[in-house]
Motif scaffolding. Sequence first.
Motif, PDB file in Angstrom:
ATOM      1  N   LYS A  22       0.881  -1.430  -0.073  1.00 56.21           N
ATOM      2  CA  LYS A  22       0.054  -0.099   0.117  1.00 56.21           C
ATOM      3  C   LYS A  22       0.885   1.381  -0.063  1.00 56.21           C
ATOM      4  CE  LYS A  22      -2.377  -1.476   3.649  1.00 56.21           C
ATOM      5  NZ  LYS A  22      -3.396  -1.393   4.819  1.00 56.21           N
ATOM      6  N   ALA A  23       0.101   2.282  -0.520  1.00 56.65           N
ATOM      7  CA  ALA A  23       1.095   3.368  -0.766  1.00 56.65           C
ATOM      8  C   ALA A  23       0.098   4.585  -0.231  1.00 56.65           C
ATOM      9  CB  ALA A  23       1.872   3.875  -1.662  1.00 56.65           C
ATOM     10  N   ILE A  24       0.507   5.813   0.402  1.00 59.14           N
ATOM     11  CA  ILE A  24      -0.334   6.871   0.782  1.00 59.14           C
ATOM     12  C   ILE A  24       0.713   8.139   0.343  1.00 59.14           C
ATOM     13  CG2 ILE A  24      -1.290   8.319   2.508  1.00 59.14           C
ATOM     14  CD1 ILE A  24      -1.677   5.496   3.989  1.00 59.14           C
ATOM     15  N   ILE A  85      -2.948   2.782  -4.028  1.00 62.07           N
ATOM     16  CA  ILE A  85      -2.476   4.094  -3.577  1.00 62.07           C
ATOM     17  C   ILE A  85      -3.555   4.965  -3.120  1.00 62.07           C
ATOM     18  CG2 ILE A  85      -1.351   6.328  -4.603  1.00 62.07           C
ATOM     19  CD1 ILE A  85      -0.039   4.675  -6.505  1.00 62.07           C
ATOM     20  N   THR A  86      -3.338   5.450  -2.015  1.00 64.57           N
ATOM     21  CA  THR A  86      -4.426   6.507  -1.468  1.00 64.57           C
ATOM     22  C   THR A  86      -3.918   7.971  -1.543  1.00 64.57           C
ATOM     23  OG1 THR A  86      -5.167   4.640   0.022  1.00 64.57           O
ATOM     24  CG2 THR A  86      -5.710   7.069   0.539  1.00 64.57           C
ATOM     25  N   PRO A  87      -4.406   8.887  -2.435  1.00 61.10           N
ATOM     26  CA  PRO A  87      -3.959  10.201  -2.603  1.00 61.10           C
ATOM     27  C   PRO A  87      -4.571  10.955  -1.433  1.00 61.10           C
ATOM     28  CG  PRO A  87      -5.309   9.627  -4.336  1.00 61.10           C
ATOM     29  CD  PRO A  87      -5.243   8.397  -3.739  1.00 61.10           C
ATOM     30  N   LEU A  88      -3.845  11.910  -0.863  1.00 60.87           N
ATOM     31  CA  LEU A  88      -4.590  12.693   0.270  1.00 60.87           C
ATOM     32  C   LEU A  88      -4.297  14.118  -0.158  1.00 60.87           C
ATOM     33  CD1 LEU A  88      -3.626  11.081   3.479  1.00 60.87           C
ATOM     34  CD2 LEU A  88      -5.764  10.691   2.257  1.00 60.87           C
ATOM     35  N   ILE A  89      -5.443  15.034  -0.385  1.00 58.67           N
ATOM     36  CA  ILE A  89      -4.961  16.423  -1.116  1.00 58.67           C
ATOM     37  C   ILE A  89      -5.121  17.396   0.467  1.00 58.67           C
ATOM     38  CG2 ILE A  89      -5.917  18.323  -2.077  1.00 58.67           C
ATOM     39  CD1 ILE A  89      -7.243  16.331  -3.897  1.00 58.67           C
ATOM     40  N   ILE A  90      -4.143  17.938   0.808  1.00 57.71           N
ATOM     41  CA  ILE A  90      -4.224  18.875   1.810  1.00 57.71           C
ATOM     42  C   ILE A  90      -4.160  20.255   1.269  1.00 57.71           C
ATOM     43  CG2 ILE A  90      -2.614  19.671   3.939  1.00 57.71           C
ATOM     44  CD1 ILE A  90      -3.499  16.727   3.963  1.00 57.71           C
ATOM     45  N   GLU A  91      -5.288  20.939   1.911  1.00 56.48           N
ATOM     46  CA  GLU A  91      -5.483  22.026   1.389  1.00 56.48           C
ATOM     47  C   GLU A  91      -5.360  23.359   2.442  1.00 56.48           C
ATOM     48  OE1 GLU A  91      -8.902  22.409  -1.977  1.00 56.48           O
ATOM     49  OE2 GLU A  91      -9.982  21.295  -0.183  1.00 56.48           O
ATOM     50  N   ALA A  92      -4.545  24.049   2.394  1.00 57.32           N
ATOM     51  CA  ALA A  92      -3.982  24.966   2.978  1.00 57.32           C
ATOM     52  C   ALA A  92      -3.740  26.481   2.293  1.00 57.32           C
ATOM     53  CB  ALA A  92      -2.736  24.943   3.928  1.00 57.32           C
ATOM     54  N   THR A  93      -4.785  27.255   1.951  1.00 60.03           N
ATOM     55  CA  THR A  93      -4.786  28.046   1.069  1.00 60.03           C
ATOM     56  C   THR A  93      -3.557  29.080   1.123  1.00 60.03           C
ATOM     57  OG1 THR A  93      -7.151  28.358   1.235  1.00 60.03           O
ATOM     58  CG2 THR A  93      -6.241  30.145   0.066  1.00 60.03           C
ATOM     59  N   HIS A  94      -2.904  29.181  -0.030  1.00 56.96           N
ATOM     60  CA  HIS A  94      -1.858  30.020  -0.208  1.00 56.96           C
ATOM     61  C   HIS A  94      -2.143  31.493  -0.358  1.00 56.96           C
ATOM     62  CE1 HIS A  94       2.372  31.271  -1.833  1.00 56.96           C
ATOM     63  NE2 HIS A  94       2.713  30.589  -0.791  1.00 56.96           N
ATOM     64  N   ARG A  95      -1.529  32.445   0.026  1.00 58.67           N
ATOM     65  CA  ARG A  95      -2.135  33.840  -0.120  1.00 58.67           C
ATOM     66  C   ARG A  95      -1.651  34.417  -1.485  1.00 58.67           C
ATOM     67  NH1 ARG A  95       2.855  36.615   1.012  1.00 58.67           N
ATOM     68  NH2 ARG A  95       4.247  35.684   2.424  1.00 58.67           N
ATOM     69  N   ASP A  96      -0.434  33.785  -2.078  1.00 60.93           N
ATOM     70  CA  ASP A  96       0.269  34.286  -3.380  1.00 60.93           C
ATOM     71  C   ASP A  96      -0.361  33.622  -4.591  1.00 60.93           C
ATOM     72  OD1 ASP A  96       1.743  36.329  -1.940  1.00 60.93           O
ATOM     73  OD2 ASP A  96       3.350  35.060  -1.723  1.00 60.93           O
ATOM     74  N   GLY A  97      -0.777  32.360  -4.493  1.00 61.35           N
ATOM     75  CA  GLY A  97      -1.384  31.573  -5.612  1.00 61.35           C
ATOM     76  C   GLY A  97      -2.644  31.982  -6.209  1.00 61.35           C
ATOM     77  N   PRO A  98      -2.865  31.624  -7.420  1.00 61.08           N
ATOM     78  CA  PRO A  98      -4.106  31.868  -8.034  1.00 61.08           C
ATOM     79  C   PRO A  98      -5.351  31.025  -7.358  1.00 61.08           C
ATOM     80  CG  PRO A  98      -2.801  30.616  -9.333  1.00 61.08           C
ATOM     81  CD  PRO A  98      -1.775  30.659  -8.305  1.00 61.08           C
ATOM     82  N   TYR A  99      -6.006  31.775  -6.775  1.00 60.87           N
ATOM     83  CA  TYR A  99      -7.496  31.547  -5.987  1.00 60.87           C
ATOM     84  C   TYR A  99      -7.011  30.267  -4.798  1.00 60.87           C
ATOM     85  CZ  TYR A  99      -9.690  32.204 -10.403  1.00 60.87           C
ATOM     86  OH  TYR A  99     -10.019  32.672 -11.453  1.00 60.87           O
ATOM     87  N   GLY A 100      -5.861  30.759  -4.443  1.00 63.05           N
ATOM     88  CA  GLY A 100      -5.159  30.034  -3.058  1.00 63.05           C
ATOM     89  C   GLY A 100      -4.507  28.757  -3.593  1.00 63.05           C
TER      90      GLY A 100
END
Length: 105
Positions: A22-24, A85-100
């Motif tokens: 397994k992979a994460i 494979i288990t992909p995990l998306i961590i969302e910590a909005t970035h102040r300089d990126g487009p739409y965070g």
Amino acid sequence: MHGADCVEGEVDPETAQVKILKAIGAHDVGKAINPVNCEGQNEDGLVHGIGPALCEQMLIGPRGEVQNTFLLDYKICRVLDVPDITPLIIEATHRDGPYGAKRIG
């Protein structure tokens, strides 16, 4: 880009053959504008890491020449070599990126 990958595997003590079970992969993408694409990039990155580690091998001759110069002779990961494979998306909005958003790949 920030992320971490983790695998669970087993080793055959007689042959030293390694198998990943397994992979994460967890990656901070800021705001995931396209979550499905982010998961695909995450999975692809894991497979690209597994390939050189377990499947690929460059054969070098006695004079330093590469012996497996054709793709037929160069073994890469097959579908059967890729673990669950288990992909995990961590969302910590970035102040300089487009739409965070941040980059993932």
